[in-house]
Design a protein around this motif. Sequence first.
Motif, short mmCIF file in Angstrom:
data_model
loop_
_atom_site.label_atom_id
_atom_site.label_comp_id
_atom_site.label_asym_id
_atom_site.label_seq_id
_atom_site.Cartn_x
_atom_site.Cartn_y
_atom_site.Cartn_z
N GLU A 178 0.94 -1.37 0.05
CA GLU A 178 -0.06 -0.04 -0.07
C GLU A 178 0.84 1.24 0.03
OE1 GLU A 178 -3.10 -0.40 3.10
OE2 GLU A 178 -3.03 -2.31 3.04
N GLY A 179 2.21 1.27 0.15
CA GLY A 179 2.72 2.41 0.30
C GLY A 179 3.12 2.78 1.59
N ALA A 180 4.21 3.58 1.89
CA ALA A 180 4.53 4.23 3.28
C ALA A 180 3.09 4.89 4.01
CB ALA A 180 5.62 4.94 3.18
N ASP A 181 2.56 5.70 2.78
CA ASP A 181 1.47 6.72 3.12
C ASP A 181 0.12 5.65 2.99
OD1 ASP A 181 1.23 6.47 0.57
OD2 ASP A 181 1.22 8.68 0.18
N GLY A 182 0.15 4.63 2.60
CA GLY A 182 -0.91 3.98 2.45
C GLY A 182 -1.91 4.32 1.00
N ASP A 188 -0.59 3.14 -5.68
CA ASP A 188 -1.51 2.53 -6.63
C ASP A 188 -1.25 0.92 -6.65
OD1 ASP A 188 -2.39 1.43 -9.11
OD2 ASP A 188 -1.67 3.13 -10.46
N PRO A 189 -2.23 -0.02 -6.64
CA PRO A 189 -2.31 -1.49 -6.27
C PRO A 189 -1.52 -1.62 -7.75
CG PRO A 189 -4.63 -0.59 -5.86
CD PRO A 189 -3.88 0.78 -6.55
N ALA A 190 -1.41 -1.26 -8.74
CA ALA A 190 -0.65 -1.68 -9.92
C ALA A 190 0.84 -2.08 -9.58
CB ALA A 190 -0.67 -0.88 -11.21
N ILE A 191 1.26 -1.13 -8.39
CA ILE A 191 2.65 -1.18 -8.38
C ILE A 191 2.99 -2.34 -7.62
CG2 ILE A 191 4.60 -0.12 -6.88
CD1 ILE A 191 3.14 2.60 -7.16
N ILE A 192 2.41 -3.06 -6.56
CA ILE A 192 2.81 -4.33 -5.94
C ILE A 192 2.66 -5.46 -7.19
CG2 ILE A 192 0.67 -4.61 -4.99
CD1 ILE A 192 3.91 -5.57 -3.66
N GLN A 193 1.65 -5.16 -7.82
CA GLN A 193 1.39 -6.37 -8.77
C GLN A 193 2.62 -6.43 -9.83
OE1 GLN A 193 -0.79 -8.71 -8.78
NE2 GLN A 193 -2.29 -7.96 -7.41
N SER A 194 3.14 -5.21 -10.32
CA SER A 194 4.27 -5.27 -10.88
C SER A 194 5.57 -5.99 -10.57
CB SER A 194 4.60 -3.83 -11.51
OG SER A 194 5.81 -3.52 -12.27
#
Length: 302
Positions: A145-149, A152-158
């Motif tokens: 989810e990123g440091a700030d929550g 973009d969900p696409a980032i972890i999928q990538s």
Amino acid sequence: MRTNVTFDSAGLQLAGHLYLPDNEPATRRPAIVIGHPGTGVKEQAAGLYAERLARAGFITLAFDAAYQGESEGFPRGLEDPGHRVEDFKAAVSFLSVHDQVDPDRIGALGICASGGYVIPAAATDHRIKAVATVSAVDISRQFREGADGRQDPAIIQSMLATASTARTSEAHGESIGDLTLFPESEEEARAGGRHVFEGWEYYRTDRARHPRSAKAMPWSSVDRITQFDAFRFISLIGPRPLLMIAGREAVTSWMTTQAFEQASHPKELLWIDGASHVDLYDKDKYVTPAVAKLTDFYRSTL
């Protein structure tokens, strides 16, 4: 007094620094295990807190996680949440048989990612009698989810797609390289926002740079991290006491807030005004009140 020690964690020898109070104890003392931030080593934030708490009369142990720093494990730099939890328990085992430690008065402190790892370690290991965190992060949530929550969900999928490719490449005896953890330049770091810049400044400049701190991690770390859930069983810590410390300016503070809500009593949350996430690693203005609170907490609970 600081001495070098080693101990076993699931078949790997971990390297640690054991801090003893200057005055020799007439009786066994309470002890605290201290885990370092992700990418960090025992000589950085964990060592600073270990030294300060030893001055307050505790025996403290700061250690390098498996695969990192001076500890054993290959591939180097691997971040394996399951093993990081085991490392905490192994450190408790080491202290529990030390001739100057009271085995019934062992506490644990986790900083940053170790603030997430110490939670499941304590939840399932009743030898840990008191638990504290500083700038606690659920590293899996940060990746997802990123440091700030707000990532973009696409980032972890990538990232997971790349990690899968890396595993296949390794099966072929090849490599696609590692995941770089910090920007190369100050300009790139500043462009990433305050949290990215502060991490870069701490780990990549003379502020706290150390030759053994990780600059990258194997891609196989990513899927291990993503499936982890640091705070899921935080309620199992009670009725043992929990203290969580966070900076009011920390972009990651939402993770401490959510974890604290899920925790059972007794629990306490201390906000350090003006402090960011990384400020609590080493800036005396913020570390001093954090250590003062930790000292009171462990003195009353161990």
